[in-house]
Motif scaffolding. Structure first.
Motif, PDB file in Angstrom:
ATOM      1  N   GLN A 123      54.958 -55.224 -32.312  1.00 40.62           N
ATOM      2  CA  GLN A 123      56.006 -54.362 -31.750  1.00 40.62           C
ATOM      3  C   GLN A 123      55.743 -54.236 -30.257  1.00 40.62           C
ATOM      4  O   GLN A 123      54.616 -53.936 -29.829  1.00 40.62           O
ATOM      5  N   SER A 124      56.767 -54.475 -29.478  1.00 44.47           N
ATOM      6  CA  SER A 124      56.625 -54.355 -28.036  1.00 44.47           C
ATOM      7  C   SER A 124      56.225 -52.931 -27.671  1.00 44.47           C
ATOM      8  O   SER A 124      56.700 -51.962 -28.284  1.00 44.47           O
ATOM      9  N   VAL A 125      55.373 -52.798 -26.688  1.00 45.37           N
ATOM     10  CA  VAL A 125      54.981 -51.452 -26.241  1.00 45.37           C
ATOM     11  C   VAL A 125      56.173 -50.732 -25.623  1.00 45.37           C
ATOM     12  O   VAL A 125      56.138 -49.507 -25.451  1.00 45.37           O
ATOM     13  N   LYS A 126      57.237 -51.467 -25.329  1.00 47.74           N
ATOM     14  CA  LYS A 126      58.444 -50.877 -24.740  1.00 47.74           C
ATOM     15  C   LYS A 126      59.539 -50.625 -25.773  1.00 47.74           C
ATOM     16  O   LYS A 126      60.617 -50.131 -25.432  1.00 47.74           O
ATOM     17  N   GLU A 127      59.278 -50.965 -27.041  1.00 46.11           N
ATOM     18  CA  GLU A 127      60.282 -50.812 -28.093  1.00 46.11           C
ATOM     19  C   GLU A 127      60.592 -49.337 -28.334  1.00 46.11           C
ATOM     20  O   GLU A 127      59.685 -48.518 -28.470  1.00 46.11           O
ATOM     21  N   THR A 128      61.879 -49.003 -28.397  1.00 47.30           N
ATOM     22  CA  THR A 128      62.291 -47.620 -28.640  1.00 47.30           C
ATOM     23  C   THR A 128      62.699 -47.375 -30.085  1.00 47.30           C
ATOM     24  O   THR A 128      62.698 -46.232 -30.539  1.00 47.30           O
ATOM     25  N   ASP A 129      63.054 -48.440 -30.821  1.00 47.39           N
ATOM     26  CA  ASP A 129      63.427 -48.320 -32.224  1.00 47.39           C
ATOM     27  C   ASP A 129      62.234 -48.776 -33.063  1.00 47.39           C
ATOM     28  O   ASP A 129      61.912 -49.961 -33.110  1.00 47.39           O
ATOM     29  N   MET A 130      61.594 -47.849 -33.738  1.00 51.60           N
ATOM     30  CA  MET A 130      60.360 -48.144 -34.450  1.00 51.60           C
ATOM     31  C   MET A 130      60.552 -48.975 -35.710  1.00 51.60           C
ATOM     32  O   MET A 130      59.587 -49.308 -36.399  1.00 51.60           O
ATOM     33  N   ARG A 131      61.779 -49.353 -36.018  1.00 50.06           N
ATOM     34  CA  ARG A 131      62.038 -50.207 -37.176  1.00 50.06           C
ATOM     35  C   ARG A 131      62.200 -51.677 -36.780  1.00 50.06           C
ATOM     36  O   ARG A 131      62.391 -52.532 -37.641  1.00 50.06           O
ATOM     37  N   ASN A 132      62.132 -51.947 -35.492  1.00 49.77           N
ATOM     38  CA  ASN A 132      62.290 -53.315 -34.999  1.00 49.77           C
ATOM     39  C   ASN A 132      60.932 -53.950 -34.706  1.00 49.77           C
ATOM     40  O   ASN A 132      60.054 -53.317 -34.117  1.00 49.77           O
ATOM     41  N   PHE A 133      60.790 -55.228 -35.097  1.00 43.26           N
ATOM     42  CA  PHE A 133      59.528 -55.933 -34.906  1.00 43.26           C
ATOM     43  C   PHE A 133      59.770 -57.337 -34.364  1.00 43.26           C
ATOM     44  O   PHE A 133      60.837 -57.921 -34.554  1.00 43.26           O
ATOM     45  N   PHE A 134      58.732 -57.856 -33.739  1.00 43.26           N
ATOM     46  CA  PHE A 134      58.753 -59.210 -33.205  1.00 43.26           C
ATOM     47  C   PHE A 134      57.785 -60.062 -34.027  1.00 43.26           C
ATOM     48  O   PHE A 134      56.629 -59.682 -34.242  1.00 43.26           O
ATOM     49  N   LEU A 135      58.284 -61.208 -34.483  1.00 41.97           N
ATOM     50  CA  LEU A 135      57.480 -62.101 -35.321  1.00 41.97           C
ATOM     51  C   LEU A 135      57.464 -63.490 -34.696  1.00 41.97           C
ATOM     52  O   LEU A 135      58.499 -64.153 -34.606  1.00 41.97           O
ATOM     53  N   ALA A 136      56.307 -63.908 -34.251  1.00 41.14           N
ATOM     54  CA  ALA A 136      56.110 -65.268 -33.757  1.00 41.14           C
ATOM     55  C   ALA A 136      55.255 -66.010 -34.773  1.00 41.14           C
ATOM     56  O   ALA A 136      54.220 -65.493 -35.206  1.00 41.14           O
ATOM     57  N   PHE A 137      55.669 -67.203 -35.160  1.00 44.35           N
ATOM     58  CA  PHE A 137      54.931 -67.942 -36.181  1.00 44.35           C
ATOM     59  C   PHE A 137      54.953 -69.438 -35.883  1.00 44.35           C
ATOM     60  O   PHE A 137      55.819 -69.958 -35.182  1.00 44.35           O
ATOM     61  N   ALA A 138      53.987 -70.124 -36.438  1.00 43.88           N
ATOM     62  CA  ALA A 138      53.970 -71.582 -36.451  1.00 43.88           C
ATOM     63  C   ALA A 138      53.728 -72.012 -37.889  1.00 43.88           C
ATOM     64  O   ALA A 138      53.211 -71.243 -38.704  1.00 43.88           O
ATOM     65  N   ASP A 139      54.109 -73.238 -38.214  1.00 39.66           N
ATOM     66  CA  ASP A 139      53.985 -73.717 -39.592  1.00 39.66           C
ATOM     67  C   ASP A 139      53.756 -75.220 -39.572  1.00 39.66           C
ATOM     68  O   ASP A 139      53.533 -75.809 -38.510  1.00 39.66           O
ATOM     69  N   GLU A 140      53.812 -75.831 -40.734  1.00 41.98           N
ATOM     70  CA  GLU A 140      53.494 -77.257 -40.836  1.00 41.98           C
ATOM     71  C   GLU A 140      54.550 -78.161 -40.195  1.00 41.98           C
ATOM     72  O   GLU A 140      54.318 -79.366 -40.044  1.00 41.98           O
ATOM     73  N   THR A 141      55.692 -77.614 -39.802  1.00 39.42           N
ATOM     74  CA  THR A 141      56.686 -78.416 -39.075  1.00 39.42           C
ATOM     75  C   THR A 141      56.467 -78.364 -37.569  1.00 39.42           C
ATOM     76  O   THR A 141      57.054 -79.158 -36.829  1.00 39.42           O
ATOM     77  N   SER A 142      55.631 -77.432 -37.104  1.00 40.60           N
ATOM     78  CA  SER A 142      55.438 -77.231 -35.666  1.00 40.60           C
ATOM     79  C   SER A 142      54.815 -78.469 -35.019  1.00 40.60           C
ATOM     80  O   SER A 142      53.833 -79.016 -35.521  1.00 40.60           O
ATOM     81  N   THR A 193      50.379 -72.232 -43.373  1.00 40.16           N
ATOM     82  CA  THR A 193      49.915 -73.510 -43.922  1.00 40.16           C
ATOM     83  C   THR A 193      50.955 -74.170 -44.810  1.00 40.16           C
ATOM     84  O   THR A 193      50.650 -75.091 -45.557  1.00 40.16           O
ATOM     85  N   ILE A 194      52.191 -73.697 -44.720  1.00 40.81           N
ATOM     86  CA  ILE A 194      53.306 -74.316 -45.434  1.00 40.81           C
ATOM     87  C   ILE A 194      54.358 -74.732 -44.408  1.00 40.81           C
ATOM     88  O   ILE A 194      54.337 -74.288 -43.264  1.00 40.81           O
ATOM     89  N   ALA A 195      55.257 -75.599 -44.826  1.00 40.82           N
ATOM     90  CA  ALA A 195      56.341 -76.045 -43.954  1.00 40.82           C
ATOM     91  C   ALA A 195      57.536 -75.114 -44.117  1.00 40.82           C
ATOM     92  O   ALA A 195      58.033 -74.925 -45.224  1.00 40.82           O
ATOM     93  N   ILE A 196      57.972 -74.529 -43.019  1.00 43.45           N
ATOM     94  CA  ILE A 196      59.170 -73.688 -43.027  1.00 43.45           C
ATOM     95  C   ILE A 196      60.332 -74.548 -42.551  1.00 43.45           C
ATOM     96  O   ILE A 196      60.621 -74.657 -41.351  1.00 43.45           O
ATOM     97  N   GLU A 197      60.996 -75.193 -43.499  1.00 46.46           N
ATOM     98  CA  GLU A 197      62.105 -76.092 -43.178  1.00 46.46           C
ATOM     99  C   GLU A 197      63.398 -75.302 -43.133  1.00 46.46           C
ATOM    100  O   GLU A 197      64.321 -75.484 -43.938  1.00 46.46           O
TER     101      GLU A 197
END
Length: 205
Positions: A123-142, A193-197
């Motif tokens: 969650q960004s330290v600047k986020e004002t809505d506590m129900r919002n999140f940021f998700l960065a991911f990598a997978d087997e397609t990366s 460790t899985i492919a997110i196609e």
């Protein structure tokens, strides 16, 4: 380098509807597909025409489309939200070597690809809505069919202890289009460790 906070703010706007709407069990496959297609069309128009687009003028002239995997509802998962009791501020590395601060908020646990997966929600330290999140991911397609630096999702808590993660809405960071931008790298917890196609494929320069 251009600041990564511009990346998150602007691209968040592009996918705002994706963050805002919640899918219901009564929604038909046709209606769901239409919503995802509309988000993808909005994203294309932003990248092509908006003054805040990461593309330079030469890129814009030749830019014709974004490429995506086919929409697959199996990649829209309901995850169990596991709060982190002692929340800490993490300095997330960016692609230019700098860092940006996020709060380690929760884990999202779900079944996909024949295994249990657990991803860290920031969650960004600047986020004002506590129900919002940021998700960065990598997978087997990366680094193959998708951008090597991972992909992003903006997700929103939609239950007391649950959150919907729709990988069909995964999008590329700005640095996938233009190396002049600095982008957050996925935390080690989110190297799948899985492919997110599902979602956006690599930008064809």
């Amino acid at each position: 380098m251009k600041s990564s906070h511009i990346l998150i703010v602007v691209v968040s706007f592009v996918v705002l509807a994706a963050v805002a709407y919640m899918f219901t069990a009564a929604e038909s496959p046709e209606a769901y597909n239409e919503k995802v297609e509309k988000e993808r069309e909005r994203q294309f128009k932003f990248i092509k025409f908006n003054v805040e687009s990461p593309l330079n003028e030469e890129q814009r002239r030749s830019f014709q489309l974004l490429t995506f995997y086919d929409i697959n509802p199996l990649y829209r998962v309901k995850a169990r939200l596991i709060p982190i009791e002692n929340k800490k501020v993490r300095e997330v590395p960016l692609t230019d070597g700098s860092k940006e601060k996020y709060i380690e908020h929760s884990y999202a646990e779900f079944e996909l690809g024949g295994q249990t997966n657990k991803l860290l929600l920031l969650q960004s330290v600047k986020e004002t809505d506590m129900r919002n999140f940021f998700l960065a991911f990598a997978d087997e397609t990366s680094g193959k069919e998708t951008y090597g630096g991972g992909r992003f999702l903006n997700v929103r808590q939609d239950g007391k202890n649950s959150i919907t993660i729709d990988f069909n809405l995964a999008y590329n960071p700005y640095c996938a289009y233009n190396p002049d931008y600095a982008c957050p790298l996925p935390p080690k917890e989110n190297l799948m460790t899985i492919a997110i196609e599902a979602g956006e494929k690599n930008y064809d320069k």
